[in-house]
Design a protein around this motif. Structure first.
Motif, PDB file in Angstrom:
ATOM      1  N   ARG A   1       0.844  -1.192   0.000  1.00 29.09           N
ATOM      2  CA  ARG A   1       0.000   0.000   0.000  1.00 29.09           C
ATOM      3  C   ARG A   1       0.879   1.242   0.000  1.00 29.09           C
ATOM      4  N   SER A   2       0.373   2.328  -0.552  1.00 26.27           N
ATOM      5  CA  SER A   2       1.048   3.612  -0.465  1.00 26.27           C
ATOM      6  C   SER A   2       0.004   4.693  -0.223  1.00 26.27           C
ATOM      7  N   TYR A   3       0.145   5.403   0.901  1.00 24.59           N
ATOM      8  CA  TYR A   3      -0.811   6.441   1.264  1.00 24.59           C
ATOM      9  C   TYR A   3      -0.284   7.844   1.006  1.00 24.59           C
ATOM     10  N   GLY A   4       0.973   7.970   0.646  1.00 22.39           N
ATOM     11  CA  GLY A   4       1.517   9.283   0.315  1.00 22.39           C
ATOM     12  C   GLY A   4       1.862  10.144   1.507  1.00 22.39           C
ATOM     13  N   THR A   5       1.981   9.559   2.687  1.00 18.27           N
ATOM     14  CA  THR A   5       2.352  10.296   3.887  1.00 18.27           C
ATOM     15  C   THR A   5       3.018   9.348   4.867  1.00 18.27           C
ATOM     16  N   ALA A   6       4.307   9.569   5.108  1.00 18.50           N
ATOM     17  CA  ALA A   6       5.072   8.676   5.979  1.00 18.50           C
ATOM     18  C   ALA A   6       4.515   8.657   7.391  1.00 18.50           C
ATOM     19  N   ALA A   7       4.116   9.828   7.897  1.00 24.49           N
ATOM     20  CA  ALA A   7       3.624   9.896   9.273  1.00 24.49           C
ATOM     21  C   ALA A   7       2.411   8.998   9.465  1.00 24.49           C
ATOM     22  N   ILE A   8       1.463   9.049   8.549  1.00 21.86           N
ATOM     23  CA  ILE A   8       0.272   8.210   8.662  1.00 21.86           C
ATOM     24  C   ILE A   8       0.626   6.742   8.482  1.00 21.86           C
ATOM     25  N   GLU A   9       1.515   6.434   7.561  1.00 19.93           N
ATOM     26  CA  GLU A   9       1.874   5.033   7.334  1.00 19.93           C
ATOM     27  C   GLU A   9       2.575   4.437   8.548  1.00 19.93           C
ATOM     28  N   LEU A  10       3.440   5.207   9.196  1.00 20.02           N
ATOM     29  CA  LEU A  10       4.072   4.723  10.420  1.00 20.02           C
ATOM     30  C   LEU A  10       3.033   4.542  11.531  1.00 20.02           C
TER      31      LEU A  10
ATOM     32  N   ASP B   1       1.611  -4.011   8.391  1.00 20.86           N
ATOM     33  CA  ASP B   1       2.541  -4.856   9.143  1.00 20.86           C
ATOM     34  C   ASP B   1       3.970  -4.327   9.081  1.00 20.86           C
ATOM     35  N   GLY B   2       4.256  -3.525   8.065  1.00 19.51           N
ATOM     36  CA  GLY B   2       5.590  -2.959   7.928  1.00 19.51           C
ATOM     37  C   GLY B   2       5.561  -1.757   7.011  1.00 19.51           C
ATOM     38  N   TYR B   3       6.661  -0.990   7.043  1.00 20.90           N
ATOM     39  CA  TYR B   3       6.767   0.204   6.209  1.00 20.90           C
ATOM     40  C   TYR B   3       8.223   0.375   5.786  1.00 20.90           C
ATOM     41  N   ILE B   4       8.429   0.712   4.520  1.00 18.44           N
ATOM     42  CA  ILE B   4       9.765   0.868   3.948  1.00 18.44           C
ATOM     43  C   ILE B   4       9.831   2.193   3.193  1.00 18.44           C
ATOM     44  N   SER B   5      10.868   2.987   3.461  1.00 15.23           N
ATOM     45  CA  SER B   5      11.081   4.184   2.653  1.00 15.23           C
ATOM     46  C   SER B   5      12.567   4.511   2.610  1.00 15.23           C
ATOM     47  N   PHE B   6      12.992   5.033   1.486  1.00 16.66           N
ATOM     48  CA  PHE B   6      14.416   5.261   1.260  1.00 16.66           C
ATOM     49  C   PHE B   6      14.909   6.628   1.720  1.00 16.66           C
ATOM     50  N   ARG B   7      14.157   7.671   1.539  1.00 15.02           N
ATOM     51  CA  ARG B   7      14.687   9.001   1.806  1.00 15.02           C
ATOM     52  C   ARG B   7      13.671   9.803   2.613  1.00 15.02           C
ATOM     53  N   LEU B   8      13.759   9.659   3.927  1.00 17.75           N
ATOM     54  CA  LEU B   8      12.872  10.392   4.813  1.00 17.75           C
ATOM     55  C   LEU B   8      13.690  11.339   5.683  1.00 17.75           C
ATOM     56  N   SER B   9      13.088  12.475   6.003  1.00 16.81           N
ATOM     57  CA  SER B   9      13.692  13.443   6.909  1.00 16.81           C
ATOM     58  C   SER B   9      13.119  13.252   8.309  1.00 16.81           C
ATOM     59  N   PRO B  10      13.796  13.761   9.334  1.00 18.30           N
ATOM     60  CA  PRO B  10      13.335  13.543  10.713  1.00 18.30           C
ATOM     61  C   PRO B  10      11.889  13.949  10.954  1.00 18.30           C
ATOM     62  N   TRP B  11      11.431  15.039  10.334  1.00 18.68           N
ATOM     63  CA  TRP B  11      10.041  15.472  10.564  1.00 18.68           C
ATOM     64  C   TRP B  11       9.048  14.483   9.977  1.00 18.68           C
ATOM     65  N   ASP B  12       9.487  13.630   9.041  1.00 15.52           N
ATOM     66  CA  ASP B  12       8.601  12.609   8.484  1.00 15.52           C
ATOM     67  C   ASP B  12       8.347  11.470   9.473  1.00 15.52           C
ATOM     68  N   TYR B  13       9.353  11.144  10.280  1.00 15.02           N
ATOM     69  CA  TYR B  13       9.249   9.924  11.084  1.00 15.02           C
ATOM     70  C   TYR B  13       9.433  10.108  12.588  1.00 15.02           C
ATOM     71  N   ALA B  14       9.837  11.286  13.064  1.00 16.42           N
ATOM     72  CA  ALA B  14      10.173  11.442  14.492  1.00 16.42           C
ATOM     73  C   ALA B  14       8.999  11.092  15.400  1.00 16.42           C
ATOM     74  N   ALA B  15       7.811  11.601  15.101  1.00 18.55           N
ATOM     75  CA  ALA B  15       6.645  11.285  15.930  1.00 18.55           C
ATOM     76  C   ALA B  15       6.307   9.802  15.825  1.00 18.55           C
ATOM     77  N   GLY B  16       6.426   9.253  14.621  1.00 17.48           N
ATOM     78  CA  GLY B  16       6.136   7.838  14.434  1.00 17.48           C
ATOM     79  C   GLY B  16       7.044   6.937  15.246  1.00 17.48           C
ATOM     80  N   LEU B  17       8.295   7.344  15.441  1.00 20.78           N
ATOM     81  CA  LEU B  17       9.213   6.524  16.225  1.00 20.78           C
ATOM     82  C   LEU B  17       8.722   6.345  17.655  1.00 20.78           C
ATOM     83  N   VAL B  18       8.139   7.402  18.221  1.00 19.61           N
ATOM     84  CA  VAL B  18       7.629   7.313  19.600  1.00 19.61           C
ATOM     85  C   VAL B  18       6.441   6.361  19.646  1.00 19.61           C
TER      86      VAL B  18
END
Length: 270
Positions: free
Chosen positions: A187-196, A205-222
């Motif tokens: 699936r691809s939703y076009g938003t890393a934050a929502i996918e995480l 069940d999983g998510y893969i991306s090659f070029r993300l910046s901290p603002w894309d994933y920082a909240a998702g990590l928590v």
């Protein structure tokens, strides 16, 4: 101390809620749409407006805290020492422009490089994904499970942008194309934050991306830490909060399986 971060989270939620109203109201108006690094990298005046709204409130209420955002805040920040807010005012700007749907406001609060608060607000669905370090993750008022069950690749739904598949030049059994064929679906939703966030709550069940910046994933990590999801770069390292990263997030057993396709992966045209 955890009570302090709970209060920070509650304060931030109020600001994000108001920012969400600003975005919803703006959908009735014509947007000033520009491009950044390439014709597909869109930015609107609302990206700037929301980021400024949030950074101003952080500066007023937490004067000792630093901020970094996708558009302009914190360009001179070179360290995660102290308390750092990491903001994506609109994650999924292309969706915001074209679909008026599937976009999020993402806010993380990090202390000395360690995520303390994560908020992903799925604006149009009015879904709140929130987490405080050590206190669990929530979808609206429902606490998410702190552990996740095993899943194998043939049973898994993976978040993966099809653009990466289009750029892959290898075709052997270590290729992403082979991984996709073995999976149940992608699936691809076009938003890393929502996918995480969807990985955190079990929609992916999983998510893969090659070029993300901290603002894309920082909240998702928590969120992911509080739900037992493993998150690393493709090389198995912890993602940096100050630079671009490859990201692999998945249930622990699946993460191990996916790593074989991604570790030192070569064969892409950028």
């Amino acid at each position: 101390m955890s009570e302090y971060w709970e209060n920070v989270k509650n304060t931030a939620v109020k600001w994000v809620e108001e920012a969400g109203r600003m975005l919803k109201d703006s959908l009735h108006d014509s947007l000033d749409i520009q491009t950044k690094s390439n014709p597909n990298d869109l930015v609107t005046e609302m990206d700037y407006k929301v980021e400024r709204y949030l950074t101003e409130r952080i500066e007023q209420n937490f004067p000792g805290h630093k901020t970094i955002g996708e558009e302009e805040a914190g360009r001179n920040i070179a360290s995660t020492e102290g308390v750092l807010w990491i903001i994506d005012p609109i994650d999924g700007t292309t969706n915001f422009v074209h679909q008026k749907y599937n976009f999020a406001i993402s806010v993380a609060v990090v202390e000395n490089g360690h995520g303390k608060v994560g908020i992903v607000y799925n604006v149009m669905q009015d879904e709140w994904f929130t987490a405080v370090d050590g206190r669990g993750a929530y979808l609206n008022d429902k606490k998410l499970p702190e552990t996740c069950g095993p899943v194998s690749l043939p049973e898994a739904v993976i978040g993966l942008n099809g653009r990466w598949l289009a750029r892959e030049t290898r075709s052997d059994e270590a290729s992403l194309h082979h991984m996709v064929r073995r999976s149940r679906s992608v699936r691809s939703y076009g938003t890393a934050a929502i996918e995480l966030a969807f990985v955190a709550c079990g929609r992916l069940d999983g998510y893969i991306s090659f070029r993300l910046s901290p603002w894309d994933y920082a909240a998702g990590l928590v969120l992911l830490k509080e739900t037992g999801i493993t998150v690393t770069t493709f090389q198995g390292d912890s993602p940096s909060m100050l630079q671009q990263n490859t990201i692999l997030a998945a249930r622990p057993t699946l993460h191990e399986e996916l790593t074989s396709y991604l570790y030192n992966h070569k064969g892409f045209t950028y």
